[in-house]
Design a protein around this motif. Structure first.
Motif, mmCIF file in Angstrom:
data_model
loop_
_atom_site.group_PDB
_atom_site.id
_atom_site.type_symbol
_atom_site.label_atom_id
_atom_site.label_comp_id
_atom_site.label_asym_id
_atom_site.label_seq_id
_atom_site.Cartn_x
_atom_site.Cartn_y
_atom_site.Cartn_z
ATOM 1 N N VAL A 200 0.843 -1.203 0.000
ATOM 2 C CA VAL A 200 0.000 0.000 0.000
ATOM 3 C C VAL A 200 0.877 1.252 0.000
ATOM 4 N N VAL A 201 1.916 1.232 0.875
ATOM 5 C CA VAL A 201 2.830 2.382 0.974
ATOM 6 C C VAL A 201 3.574 2.577 -0.344
ATOM 7 N N ASN A 202 3.995 1.456 -0.963
ATOM 8 C CA ASN A 202 4.795 1.517 -2.189
ATOM 9 C C ASN A 202 3.956 1.887 -3.418
ATOM 10 N N GLY A 203 2.642 1.620 -3.348
ATOM 11 C CA GLY A 203 1.752 1.785 -4.509
ATOM 12 C C GLY A 203 1.932 3.080 -5.285
ATOM 13 N N PRO A 204 1.742 4.262 -4.634
ATOM 14 C CA PRO A 204 1.851 5.522 -5.369
ATOM 15 C C PRO A 204 3.215 5.711 -6.031
ATOM 16 N N PHE A 205 4.312 5.288 -5.344
ATOM 17 C CA PHE A 205 5.662 5.450 -5.895
ATOM 18 C C PHE A 205 5.853 4.544 -7.109
ATOM 19 N N ALA A 206 5.288 3.311 -7.023
ATOM 20 C CA ALA A 206 5.402 2.367 -8.133
ATOM 21 C C ALA A 206 4.687 2.915 -9.360
ATOM 22 N N VAL A 207 3.514 3.542 -9.156
ATOM 23 C CA VAL A 207 2.733 4.102 -10.271
ATOM 24 C C VAL A 207 3.517 5.245 -10.926
ATOM 25 N N VAL A 208 4.098 6.139 -10.086
ATOM 26 C CA VAL A 208 4.878 7.270 -10.614
ATOM 27 C C VAL A 208 6.085 6.751 -11.410
ATOM 28 N N ALA A 209 6.787 5.718 -10.854
ATOM 29 C CA ALA A 209 7.965 5.155 -11.533
ATOM 30 C C ALA A 209 7.564 4.545 -12.870
ATOM 31 N N LEU A 210 6.392 3.902 -12.888
ATOM 32 C CA LEU A 210 5.889 3.250 -14.105
ATOM 33 C C LEU A 210 5.612 4.285 -15.190
ATOM 34 N N ILE A 211 5.001 5.403 -14.776
ATOM 35 C CA ILE A 211 4.655 6.456 -15.733
ATOM 36 C C ILE A 211 5.920 7.131 -16.259
ATOM 37 N N ARG A 212 6.880 7.381 -15.338
ATOM 38 C CA ARG A 212 8.064 8.153 -15.728
ATOM 39 C C ARG A 212 9.101 7.330 -16.474
ATOM 40 N N ARG A 213 9.228 6.042 -16.105
ATOM 41 C CA ARG A 213 10.355 5.286 -16.672
ATOM 42 C C ARG A 213 9.939 3.992 -17.383
ATOM 43 N N GLY A 214 8.635 3.727 -17.454
ATOM 44 C CA GLY A 214 8.177 2.561 -18.203
ATOM 45 C C GLY A 214 8.184 1.275 -17.386
ATOM 46 N N ARG A 215 7.787 0.179 -18.018
ATOM 47 C CA ARG A 215 7.562 -1.094 -17.319
ATOM 48 C C ARG A 215 8.822 -1.689 -16.717
ATOM 49 N N LYS A 216 9.971 -1.401 -17.292
ATOM 50 C CA LYS A 216 11.226 -1.998 -16.822
ATOM 51 C C LYS A 216 11.726 -1.339 -15.534
ATOM 52 N N ALA A 217 11.087 -0.218 -15.152
ATOM 53 C CA ALA A 217 11.574 0.563 -14.016
ATOM 54 C C ALA A 217 11.610 -0.269 -12.740
#
Ligand SMILES: [Zn+2]
Length: 239
Positions: A200-217
């Protein structure tokens, strides 16, 4: 604990946090490399582990995380723990875990790994303090549950880590085991919360990383584990 004691504990955490910024920089190296001993820009030799400035003394390049942030993290976590828990070796174990957590989080955010020597020292210190707590209070059944909780969280995260697309690595698995020791001491509901909440804590950061750097992030998972652990210990765990 009285508000004066909470404030004092927060102050101690702030000083402790302040002092973690420099070691965190020296430990932020690639896998298999020894801790940093020279400046990457000018080659200036680092001789001390205690340093308050976050710029290289040789060339002035910004070398470490600004100690203001680690001091704030140390002060906040220490004050919250002192506010939530009675004075005991269990509290000291949690404070030790929190300060190690500040160091580990910075290293993980910088180089996306949790160095084995740091996790090992965190494990040994936490285990020793929990053993002292059990010896003083006679809470051996809860102590045994701590080891079971640690084992359970280690196994659960090992399963998570081998799943395809898992956001965590083996360093996170080992850290989860150490955090599980404390959570298991507090109770099984804490272990369960400690297993779920990091996602839950990681969720928002994972979404931002996905948007900014793509699936391999790959984004570090250690800070999410540690923040979730702190939330569970402060708001749910009452051994
Ligand atoms: Zn330099």
């Amino acid at each position: 604990m009285s508000s004066t004691s909470v404030a004092l504990c927060g102050f101690v955490g702030g000083v402790g946090g302040l002092l973690t910024a420099w070691p965190a920089y020296r430990f932020s190296v690639a896998w298999g490399e020894p801790p940093r001993s020279t400046c990457a820009t000018c080659g200036f030799s680092f001789t001390t582990w205690v340093r308050l400035k976050h710029r290289c003394a040789g060339c002035g390049t910004v070398s470490a995380v600004n100690p203001v942030w680690t001091a704030l993290a140390g002060a906040t976590s220490f004050a919250l723990l002192a506010w939530a828990l009675p004075v005991s070796f269990f509290l000291i174990a949690c404070l030790f875990m929190a300060l190690s957590g500040v160091l580990l989080s910075v290293v993980d955010l910088k180089v996306q790994r949790l160095p084995d020597p740091l996790v090992l020292v965190t494990f040994l210190g936490t285990a020793a303090l929990l053993t002292l707590h059990a010896a003083v209070t006679g809470t051996w059944p809860q102590y045994a549950r701590g080891w079971l909780g640690g084992g359970a969280l280690l196994l659960a995260y090992l399963v998570f880590a081998v799943l395809p697309g898992a956001p965590m690595g083996l360093g996170d698995v080992k850290l989860a085991g150490v955090l599980g020791l404390v959570l298991g001491y507090a109770g099984w509901s804490s272990v369960f919360l400690g297993a779920i909440l990091p996602f839950v804590v990681n969720g928002p950061f994972a979404v931002v990383a996905l948007i900014r750097r793509g699936r391999k992030a790959r984004s570090p998972f250690g800070p999410a584990l540690l923040v979730a652990w702190l939330i569970v210990v402060v708001f749910a765990a009452h051994p």
